[in-house]
Write a protein that holds these residues in place. Sequence first.
Motif, PDB file in Angstrom:
ATOM      1  N   GLY A  32       0.880  -1.586   0.046  1.00  0.00           N
ATOM      2  CA  GLY A  32      -0.088  -0.111  -0.213  1.00  0.00           C
ATOM      3  C   GLY A  32       0.664   1.175   0.329  1.00  0.00           C
ATOM      4  O   GLY A  32       1.868   1.156  -0.658  1.00  0.00           O
ATOM      5  N   GLY A  33       0.001   2.506   1.039  1.00  0.00           N
ATOM      6  CA  GLY A  33       0.619   3.729   0.844  1.00  0.00           C
ATOM      7  C   GLY A  33       2.491   3.666   1.100  1.00  0.00           C
ATOM      8  O   GLY A  33       3.185   4.259   0.337  1.00  0.00           O
ATOM      9  N   ARG A  36       4.268   2.724  -1.677  1.00  0.00           N
ATOM     10  CA  ARG A  36       4.260   3.573  -2.976  1.00  0.00           C
ATOM     11  C   ARG A  36       4.879   5.061  -2.884  1.00  0.00           C
ATOM     12  O   ARG A  36       5.865   5.501  -3.607  1.00  0.00           O
ATOM     13  CB  ARG A  36       2.633   4.149  -2.885  1.00  0.00           C
ATOM     14  N   ASP A  48       2.303  -0.361   6.859  1.00  0.00           N
ATOM     15  CA  ASP A  48       1.193  -1.345   5.902  1.00  0.00           C
ATOM     16  C   ASP A  48       1.687  -2.667   5.667  1.00  0.00           C
ATOM     17  O   ASP A  48       2.538  -2.566   4.912  1.00  0.00           O
ATOM     18  CB  ASP A  48      -0.240  -0.923   5.706  1.00  0.00           C
ATOM     19  N   ARG A 118      -7.527  -7.493  -5.749  1.00  0.00           N
ATOM     20  CA  ARG A 118      -8.783  -6.612  -4.979  1.00  0.00           C
ATOM     21  C   ARG A 118      -8.067  -5.116  -4.914  1.00  0.00           C
ATOM     22  O   ARG A 118      -8.438  -3.847  -4.293  1.00  0.00           O
ATOM     23  CB  ARG A 118      -8.902  -6.905  -3.463  1.00  0.00           C
ATOM     24  N   ARG A 119      -7.220  -4.204  -5.037  1.00  0.00           N
ATOM     25  CA  ARG A 119      -6.880  -2.987  -4.335  1.00  0.00           C
ATOM     26  C   ARG A 119      -7.103  -2.454  -5.306  1.00  0.00           C
ATOM     27  O   ARG A 119      -7.608  -2.866  -6.413  1.00  0.00           O
ATOM     28  CB  ARG A 119      -4.948  -3.332  -3.840  1.00  0.00           C
ATOM     29  N   ASP A 120      -7.449  -0.927  -5.432  1.00  0.00           N
ATOM     30  CA  ASP A 120      -7.945   0.370  -6.188  1.00  0.00           C
ATOM     31  C   ASP A 120      -6.577   0.877  -7.584  1.00  0.00           C
ATOM     32  O   ASP A 120      -7.385   0.164  -8.417  1.00  0.00           O
ATOM     33  CB  ASP A 120      -8.399   1.152  -5.516  1.00  0.00           C
ATOM     34  N   ASN A 124      -1.218   1.237  -5.714  1.00  0.00           N
ATOM     35  CA  ASN A 124      -1.113   0.633  -4.485  1.00  0.00           C
ATOM     36  C   ASN A 124      -1.622  -0.662  -4.084  1.00  0.00           C
ATOM     37  O   ASN A 124      -1.417  -1.137  -3.486  1.00  0.00           O
ATOM     38  CB  ASN A 124      -2.734   1.364  -3.704  1.00  0.00           C
ATOM     39  N   ASP A 162     -17.216  -1.025  -5.430  1.00  0.00           N
ATOM     40  CA  ASP A 162     -16.951  -0.356  -4.082  1.00  0.00           C
ATOM     41  C   ASP A 162     -16.561   1.184  -4.949  1.00  0.00           C
ATOM     42  O   ASP A 162     -15.829   1.780  -5.049  1.00  0.00           O
ATOM     43  CB  ASP A 162     -15.426  -0.674  -3.780  1.00  0.00           C
ATOM     44  N   ARG A 165     -14.499   4.626  -4.387  1.00  0.00           N
ATOM     45  CA  ARG A 165     -12.975   4.421  -5.595  1.00  0.00           C
ATOM     46  C   ARG A 165     -13.240   5.468  -6.649  1.00  0.00           C
ATOM     47  O   ARG A 165     -11.937   6.130  -6.441  1.00  0.00           O
ATOM     48  CB  ARG A 165     -13.122   3.369  -6.654  1.00  0.00           C
ATOM     49  N   ARG A 168     -11.284   8.432  -4.390  1.00  0.00           N
ATOM     50  CA  ARG A 168      -9.886   7.934  -4.802  1.00  0.00           C
ATOM     51  C   ARG A 168      -8.972   8.761  -5.639  1.00  0.00           C
ATOM     52  O   ARG A 168      -8.425   8.354  -5.706  1.00  0.00           O
ATOM     53  CB  ARG A 168     -10.365   5.971  -3.617  1.00  0.00           C
ATOM     54  N   ARG A 171      -8.421  11.706  -5.608  1.00  0.00           N
ATOM     55  CA  ARG A 171      -7.745  11.859  -4.686  1.00  0.00           C
ATOM     56  C   ARG A 171      -5.751  11.664  -4.340  1.00  0.00           C
ATOM     57  O   ARG A 171      -4.909  12.678  -4.638  1.00  0.00           O
ATOM     58  CB  ARG A 171      -8.258  11.264  -3.562  1.00  0.00           C
ATOM     59  N   PHE A 172      -6.001  10.674  -5.170  1.00  0.00           N
ATOM     60  CA  PHE A 172      -4.833   9.414  -5.514  1.00  0.00           C
ATOM     61  C   PHE A 172      -4.165  10.489  -7.054  1.00  0.00           C
ATOM     62  O   PHE A 172      -2.660  11.444  -6.869  1.00  0.00           O
ATOM     63  CB  PHE A 172      -5.040   8.487  -5.789  1.00  0.00           C
TER      64      PHE A 172
HETATM   65  P1  ATP Z   1      -2.611   7.202   2.538  1.00  0.00           P
HETATM   66  O1  ATP Z   1      -2.764   6.665   4.061  1.00  0.00           O
HETATM   67  O2  ATP Z   1      -1.063   7.658   2.407  1.00  0.00           O
HETATM   68  O3  ATP Z   1      -3.346   8.062   1.932  1.00  0.00           O
HETATM   69  P2  ATP Z   1      -2.853   4.321   1.236  1.00  0.00           P
HETATM   70  O4  ATP Z   1      -2.468   3.832  -0.007  1.00  0.00           O
HETATM   71  O5  ATP Z   1      -2.602   3.639   2.668  1.00  0.00           O
HETATM   72  O6  ATP Z   1      -1.916   6.104   1.324  1.00  0.00           O
HETATM   73  P3  ATP Z   1      -5.326   3.909   2.525  1.00  0.00           P
HETATM   74  O7  ATP Z   1      -6.363   4.174   2.129  1.00  0.00           O
HETATM   75  O8  ATP Z   1      -4.292   3.900   3.809  1.00  0.00           O
HETATM   76  O9  ATP Z   1      -4.285   4.583   1.386  1.00  0.00           O
HETATM   77  O10 ATP Z   1      -5.532   2.460   1.887  1.00  0.00           O
HETATM   78  C1  ATP Z   1      -4.138   1.451   2.572  1.00  0.00           C
HETATM   79  C2  ATP Z   1      -4.139   0.766   1.379  1.00  0.00           C
HETATM   80  O11 ATP Z   1      -6.024  -0.002   1.059  1.00  0.00           O
HETATM   81  C3  ATP Z   1      -4.408   1.595  -0.651  1.00  0.00           C
HETATM   82  O12 ATP Z   1      -2.933   1.818  -1.111  1.00  0.00           O
HETATM   83  C4  ATP Z   1      -5.178  -0.251  -1.463  1.00  0.00           C
HETATM   84  O13 ATP Z   1      -4.366  -0.723  -1.826  1.00  0.00           O
HETATM   85  C5  ATP Z   1      -6.503  -0.509  -1.000  1.00  0.00           C
HETATM   86  N1  ATP Z   1      -7.657   0.669  -0.300  1.00  0.00           N
HETATM   87  C6  ATP Z   1      -8.172   0.898   0.525  1.00  0.00           C
HETATM   88  N2  ATP Z   1      -9.330   1.344   0.016  1.00  0.00           N
HETATM   89  C7  ATP Z   1      -9.545   0.868  -0.855  1.00  0.00           C
HETATM   90  C8  ATP Z   1     -10.457   0.563  -1.777  1.00  0.00           C
HETATM   91  N3  ATP Z   1     -11.914   1.094  -1.384  1.00  0.00           N
HETATM   92  N4  ATP Z   1     -11.095   0.080  -2.527  1.00  0.00           N
HETATM   93  C9  ATP Z   1      -9.647  -1.205  -2.932  1.00  0.00           C
HETATM   94  N5  ATP Z   1      -8.450  -0.543  -2.318  1.00  0.00           N
HETATM   95  C10 ATP Z   1      -7.848  -0.038  -1.118  1.00  0.00           C
END
Ligand code: ATP
Length: 404
Positions: A32-33, A36, A48, A118-120, A124, A162, A165, A168, A171-172
């Motif tokens: 995840g974040g 990245r 994470d 399953r991630r967005d 990420n 979802d 997204r 998101r 936002r991203f």
């Molecule tokens: P930050 O915390 O810096 O805002 P992040 O990438 O950690 O960025 P989070 O919202 O904390 O964002 O989510 C952690 C991870 O979980 C994301 O990087 C993504 O892989 C996954 N994720 C979170 N929300 C979703 C979603 N709605 N659909 C799919 N994957 C998601």
Amino acid sequence: MRIPPQTWMTAPETRAVMDILNRDGDMARFVGGCVRSAVLDLPIADVDIATRYNPETVTKILEAEGIRVVPTGLEHGTVTAVVNHEHFEITTLRLDVETDGRRAVVAFTEDWREDAARRDFTMNAMFMRPDGSLDDPFGGHSDALAGKVRFVGDPVTRIREDVLRILRFFRFHAHYGRGAIDPAGLHACHETAPLIRELSGERIRVEFLKLLVAPSPLSVLEIMEKSGVLPVFLPGPYDFETLSRLIAFGSRTPDPVLRLAAFAPERADQAFRASERMRFSNAEAARFHTLSTTELAPLPEEAAARREIYRHGNALFEDLIRLQAARGVLDLRHAERLRTLSAHWPKPELPVRGADLVKMGLAAGPAVGEALRRLEAWWIAGDFAPDRETCLAETRRIIAEESK
Ligand code: ATP
Ligand code: MG
């Protein structure tokens, strides 16, 4: 592909957790974040970890080594390990087996790729092993470097699973995007925009406020307006020129509520509607309301400025000044003078309290409040100059008058 070790990866706390979880092979990876950010060489927000162990096993293995584990989100497969006040969210690999646009029924898996799928967004959906080597099944590394926010899989399908997204995506893009926004993603958001109505105000608010603290969210907001996404949860018209000037002034840290007040509806009724949709906390809503509806200018005299500072507090007063300057109601020199004045004049406190009045013989109750309000009005009219002695004398006069 291998990322040079970041300080957070080699920190003893991180090492401790990862070493224990990976004792029997490749069972836990960063995800995840933080991955990245490591790719982009940016500071991270939180670490994470994804793991093939189920949450019970994670808990057992870590606790056996004396690490505290808190069950923070068992229904999603998440536990939090705490080492020296550092927190690590550890989530079991999972896939969504059933989705309805708002919540998902999840199942655990041992397959890294299923969890990535399953991630967005591709950026990420990367895993990183403790040695910095990447597992990047969807090309997130090159997308991150190129500033491309791309959905994993078909954008419309992923949004229907979802709807959050959509937000998101913008936002991203606001934070990591470079160049044109991904056309397929944008088109999908445009098509599905009305589904945003199904989301809770709380979820919208969290994502949208995160978007608003991006260094320059303006162009993304304009795209969101054009594509019909923004009006679904925030009624227009939007004053993007004011927002642009506000951002140009700069500030210590971007303030999402102030930014929202700059471009979102100005009048009280609309301000209220906006905050309803966004499910602000009471404090946020009150601040947003004041920022959206207060007209300070013109403030020719310093005494008038001091009255406003007393009413709003220094911080909110300074925000109001910034906003009025951005709206072009205050000229910049005047705004700067008022800001300096506020910096040198912390909001004072009325030097007399209810207890003083009770000591003077006034019965505790509404009469005390009433007398205090009269005293306060007199003190404000005196430009906050009367000291405690003078105020006490005035209080005695007020009490005498009231008891006549
Ligand atoms: P930050 O915390 O810096 O805002 P992040 O990438 O950690 O960025 P989070 O919202 O904390 O964002 O989510 C952690 C991870 O979980 C994301 O990087 C993504 O892989 C996954 N994720 C979170 N929300 C979703 C979603 N709605 N659909 C799919 N994957 C998601
Ligand atoms: Mg995060």
